[in-house]
Write a protein that holds these residues in place. Sequence first.
Motif, PDB file in Angstrom:
ATOM      1  N   MET A   1      52.202  44.190  48.953  1.00 16.98           N
ATOM      2  CA  MET A   1      51.028  43.684  48.269  1.00 16.98           C
ATOM      3  C   MET A   1      50.429  42.562  49.111  1.00 16.98           C
ATOM      4  O   MET A   1      51.146  41.766  49.699  1.00 16.98           O
ATOM      5  CB  MET A   1      51.393  43.154  46.891  1.00 16.98           C
ATOM      6  N   LEU A   2      49.124  42.506  49.118  1.00  9.04           N
ATOM      7  CA  LEU A   2      48.394  41.487  49.858  1.00  9.04           C
ATOM      8  C   LEU A   2      47.907  40.399  48.904  1.00  9.04           C
ATOM      9  O   LEU A   2      47.386  40.708  47.831  1.00  9.04           O
ATOM     10  CB  LEU A   2      47.179  42.109  50.542  1.00  9.04           C
ATOM     11  N   ILE A   3      48.064  39.162  49.293  1.00  7.38           N
ATOM     12  CA  ILE A   3      47.564  38.044  48.499  1.00  7.38           C
ATOM     13  C   ILE A   3      46.166  37.696  49.011  1.00  7.38           C
ATOM     14  O   ILE A   3      45.990  37.430  50.198  1.00  7.38           O
ATOM     15  CB  ILE A   3      48.490  36.825  48.603  1.00  7.38           C
ATOM     16  N   LEU A   4      45.194  37.740  48.106  1.00  9.79           N
ATOM     17  CA  LEU A   4      43.825  37.396  48.488  1.00  9.79           C
ATOM     18  C   LEU A   4      43.622  35.896  48.345  1.00  9.79           C
ATOM     19  O   LEU A   4      43.822  35.336  47.274  1.00  9.79           O
ATOM     20  CB  LEU A   4      42.813  38.139  47.615  1.00  9.79           C
ATOM     21  N   ARG A   5      43.211  35.267  49.443  1.00 14.00           N
ATOM     22  CA  ARG A   5      42.935  33.825  49.431  1.00 14.00           C
ATOM     23  C   ARG A   5      41.527  33.512  49.901  1.00 14.00           C
ATOM     24  O   ARG A   5      40.989  32.459  49.598  1.00 14.00           O
ATOM     25  CB  ARG A   5      43.938  33.104  50.332  1.00 14.00           C
ATOM     26  N   CYS A   6      40.948  34.410  50.647  1.00 16.31           N
ATOM     27  CA  CYS A   6      39.621  34.210  51.224  1.00 16.31           C
ATOM     28  C   CYS A   6      38.562  34.224  50.124  1.00 16.31           C
ATOM     29  O   CYS A   6      38.509  35.160  49.318  1.00 16.31           O
ATOM     30  CB  CYS A   6      39.343  35.311  52.243  1.00 16.31           C
ATOM     31  N   PRO A   7      37.721  33.190  50.051  1.00 15.02           N
ATOM     32  CA  PRO A   7      36.681  33.150  49.023  1.00 15.02           C
ATOM     33  C   PRO A   7      35.758  34.369  49.027  1.00 15.02           C
ATOM     34  O   PRO A   7      35.362  34.854  47.970  1.00 15.02           O
ATOM     35  CB  PRO A   7      35.905  31.868  49.338  1.00 15.02           C
ATOM     36  N   GLN A   9      36.541  37.447  49.921  1.00 16.75           N
ATOM     37  CA  GLN A   9      37.286  38.569  49.339  1.00 16.75           C
ATOM     38  C   GLN A   9      37.380  38.431  47.820  1.00 16.75           C
ATOM     39  O   GLN A   9      37.197  39.409  47.091  1.00 16.75           O
ATOM     40  CB  GLN A   9      38.700  38.640  49.920  1.00 16.75           C
ATOM     41  N   LEU A  10      37.646  37.231  47.356  1.00 20.06           N
ATOM     42  CA  LEU A  10      37.741  37.001  45.914  1.00 20.06           C
ATOM     43  C   LEU A  10      36.398  37.243  45.234  1.00 20.06           C
ATOM     44  O   LEU A  10      36.339  37.812  44.140  1.00 20.06           O
ATOM     45  CB  LEU A  10      38.244  35.589  45.634  1.00 20.06           C
ATOM     46  N   GLN A  11      35.306  36.859  45.867  1.00 21.20           N
ATOM     47  CA  GLN A  11      33.971  37.083  45.323  1.00 21.20           C
ATOM     48  C   GLN A  11      33.664  38.576  45.231  1.00 21.20           C
ATOM     49  O   GLN A  11      33.154  39.057  44.227  1.00 21.20           O
ATOM     50  CB  GLN A  11      32.910  36.370  46.169  1.00 21.20           C
ATOM     51  N   LEU A  12      34.012  39.317  46.280  1.00 24.27           N
ATOM     52  CA  LEU A  12      33.788  40.761  46.282  1.00 24.27           C
ATOM     53  C   LEU A  12      34.644  41.444  45.214  1.00 24.27           C
ATOM     54  O   LEU A  12      34.168  42.329  44.499  1.00 24.27           O
ATOM     55  CB  LEU A  12      34.088  41.348  47.664  1.00 24.27           C
ATOM     56  N   LEU A  13      35.882  41.008  45.079  1.00 14.90           N
ATOM     57  CA  LEU A  13      36.754  41.554  44.041  1.00 14.90           C
ATOM     58  C   LEU A  13      36.186  41.261  42.659  1.00 14.90           C
ATOM     59  O   LEU A  13      36.165  42.133  41.789  1.00 14.90           O
ATOM     60  CB  LEU A  13      38.167  40.985  44.179  1.00 14.90           C
ATOM     61  N   GLU A  14      35.724  40.049  42.455  1.00  9.99           N
ATOM     62  CA  GLU A  14      35.120  39.678  41.168  1.00  9.99           C
ATOM     63  C   GLU A  14      33.941  40.592  40.833  1.00  9.99           C
ATOM     64  O   GLU A  14      33.834  41.098  39.713  1.00  9.99           O
ATOM     65  CB  GLU A  14      34.675  38.221  41.211  1.00  9.99           C
ATOM     66  N   GLU A  15      33.076  40.811  41.800  1.00  8.39           N
ATOM     67  CA  GLU A  15      31.918  41.683  41.574  1.00  8.39           C
ATOM     68  C   GLU A  15      32.348  43.108  41.255  1.00  8.39           C
ATOM     69  O   GLU A  15      31.781  43.759  40.375  1.00  8.39           O
ATOM     70  CB  GLU A  15      31.017  41.668  42.810  1.00  8.39           C
ATOM     71  N   THR A  16      33.366  43.589  41.939  1.00  7.77           N
ATOM     72  CA  THR A  16      33.874  44.941  41.699  1.00  7.77           C
ATOM     73  C   THR A  16      34.488  45.056  40.310  1.00  7.77           C
ATOM     74  O   THR A  16      34.260  46.031  39.600  1.00  7.77           O
ATOM     75  CB  THR A  16      34.920  45.313  42.775  1.00  7.77           C
ATOM     76  N   ALA A  35      39.053  31.868  42.509  1.00 10.49           N
ATOM     77  CA  ALA A  35      37.885  31.736  43.388  1.00 10.49           C
ATOM     78  C   ALA A  35      37.185  30.392  43.239  1.00 10.49           C
ATOM     79  O   ALA A  35      36.474  29.958  44.143  1.00 10.49           O
ATOM     80  CB  ALA A  35      36.898  32.872  43.104  1.00 10.49           C
ATOM     81  N   ARG A  36      37.407  29.723  42.110  1.00 14.41           N
ATOM     82  CA  ARG A  36      36.714  28.460  41.843  1.00 14.41           C
ATOM     83  C   ARG A  36      37.647  27.250  41.903  1.00 14.41           C
ATOM     84  O   ARG A  36      37.441  26.273  41.215  1.00 14.41           O
ATOM     85  CB  ARG A  36      36.023  28.547  40.491  1.00 14.41           C
ATOM     86  N   GLY A  37      38.676  27.330  42.714  1.00 15.33           N
ATOM     87  CA  GLY A  37      39.517  26.163  42.937  1.00 15.33           C
ATOM     88  C   GLY A  37      40.958  26.310  42.522  1.00 15.33           C
ATOM     89  O   GLY A  37      41.807  25.548  42.947  1.00 15.33           O
ATOM     90  N   ASN A  38      41.266  27.239  41.659  1.00 14.52           N
ATOM     91  CA  ASN A  38      42.626  27.565  41.275  1.00 14.52           C
ATOM     92  C   ASN A  38      43.438  26.390  40.729  1.00 14.52           C
ATOM     93  O   ASN A  38      44.521  26.093  41.220  1.00 14.52           O
ATOM     94  CB  ASN A  38      43.359  28.207  42.461  1.00 14.52           C
ATOM     95  N   PRO A  39      42.969  25.721  39.697  1.00 14.50           N
ATOM     96  CA  PRO A  39      43.727  24.588  39.155  1.00 14.50           C
ATOM     97  C   PRO A  39      45.039  24.996  38.489  1.00 14.50           C
ATOM     98  O   PRO A  39      45.917  24.157  38.310  1.00 14.50           O
ATOM     99  CB  PRO A  39      42.765  23.988  38.121  1.00 14.50           C
ATOM    100  N   ALA A  40      45.213  26.263  38.160  1.00  9.00           N
ATOM    101  CA  ALA A  40      46.416  26.704  37.454  1.00  9.00           C
ATOM    102  C   ALA A  40      47.474  27.298  38.381  1.00  9.00           C
ATOM    103  O   ALA A  40      48.496  27.794  37.911  1.00  9.00           O
ATOM    104  CB  ALA A  40      46.048  27.732  36.380  1.00  9.00           C
ATOM    105  N   TRP A  49      43.275  46.409  50.898  1.00 11.61           N
ATOM    106  CA  TRP A  49      41.953  45.798  50.853  1.00 11.61           C
ATOM    107  C   TRP A  49      41.066  46.442  51.896  1.00 11.61           C
ATOM    108  O   TRP A  49      41.541  46.676  53.004  1.00 11.61           O
ATOM    109  CB  TRP A  49      42.047  44.286  51.098  1.00 11.61           C
ATOM    110  N   PRO A  50      39.840  46.763  51.608  1.00 12.13           N
ATOM    111  CA  PRO A  50      39.067  46.505  50.406  1.00 12.13           C
ATOM    112  C   PRO A  50      39.150  47.628  49.361  1.00 12.13           C
ATOM    113  O   PRO A  50      38.638  47.488  48.271  1.00 12.13           O
ATOM    114  CB  PRO A  50      37.634  46.370  50.926  1.00 12.13           C
ATOM    115  N   HIS A  51      39.784  48.728  49.689  1.00 13.61           N
ATOM    116  CA  HIS A  51      39.894  49.851  48.752  1.00 13.61           C
ATOM    117  C   HIS A  51      41.234  49.759  48.033  1.00 13.61           C
ATOM    118  O   HIS A  51      42.220  50.335  48.478  1.00 13.61           O
ATOM    119  CB  HIS A  51      39.734  51.179  49.488  1.00 13.61           C
ATOM    120  N   PHE A  52      41.254  49.055  46.932  1.00  9.99           N
ATOM    121  CA  PHE A  52      42.493  48.809  46.206  1.00  9.99           C
ATOM    122  C   PHE A  52      42.655  49.803  45.062  1.00  9.99           C
ATOM    123  O   PHE A  52      41.695  50.330  44.534  1.00  9.99           O
ATOM    124  CB  PHE A  52      42.524  47.376  45.661  1.00  9.99           C
TER     125      PHE A  52
END
Length: 126
Positions: A1-7, A9-16, A35-40, A49-52
């Motif tokens: 499994m790949l961990i997404l950290r790149c903003p 990539q996270l934005q594209l995943l969110e849109e999908t 994607a917005r700072g990950n306080p948790a 990625w990108p075809h998950f």
Amino acid sequence: MLILRCPAQLQLLEETLRKSLPATLPVLGTVMTVARGNPASHEVLVDSWPHFSIVLTRLRPEDHRDPKDYYTNQLSVFYRDKGALQALLEGTEAVTRERAFQILGMQDGLEEAVQEVASARGQKLE
């Protein structure tokens, strides 16, 4: 499994994921938070990625405090293919057997897949 950290990539995943609401709701909230700072201290994992085929969100392993606390060890999942879910539960390190966990998802077949894997391992499912 790949961990997404790149903003990006996270934005594209969110849109999908937004295109597949409401089934993606359990993971979409965490993707947006990360994607917005990950306080948790969560992380977003995909099988490729990108075809998950599957998205898994969880608390970072280093932030797990109690291996028996399945509320803290909560996983959220969205999958496009039941086979990807089976593979995740059976053979990846993303879901460890050492910790109790709770898995959230809104798709048909999730409970059956988890039950099958638990039964095959001789583990108790609540």
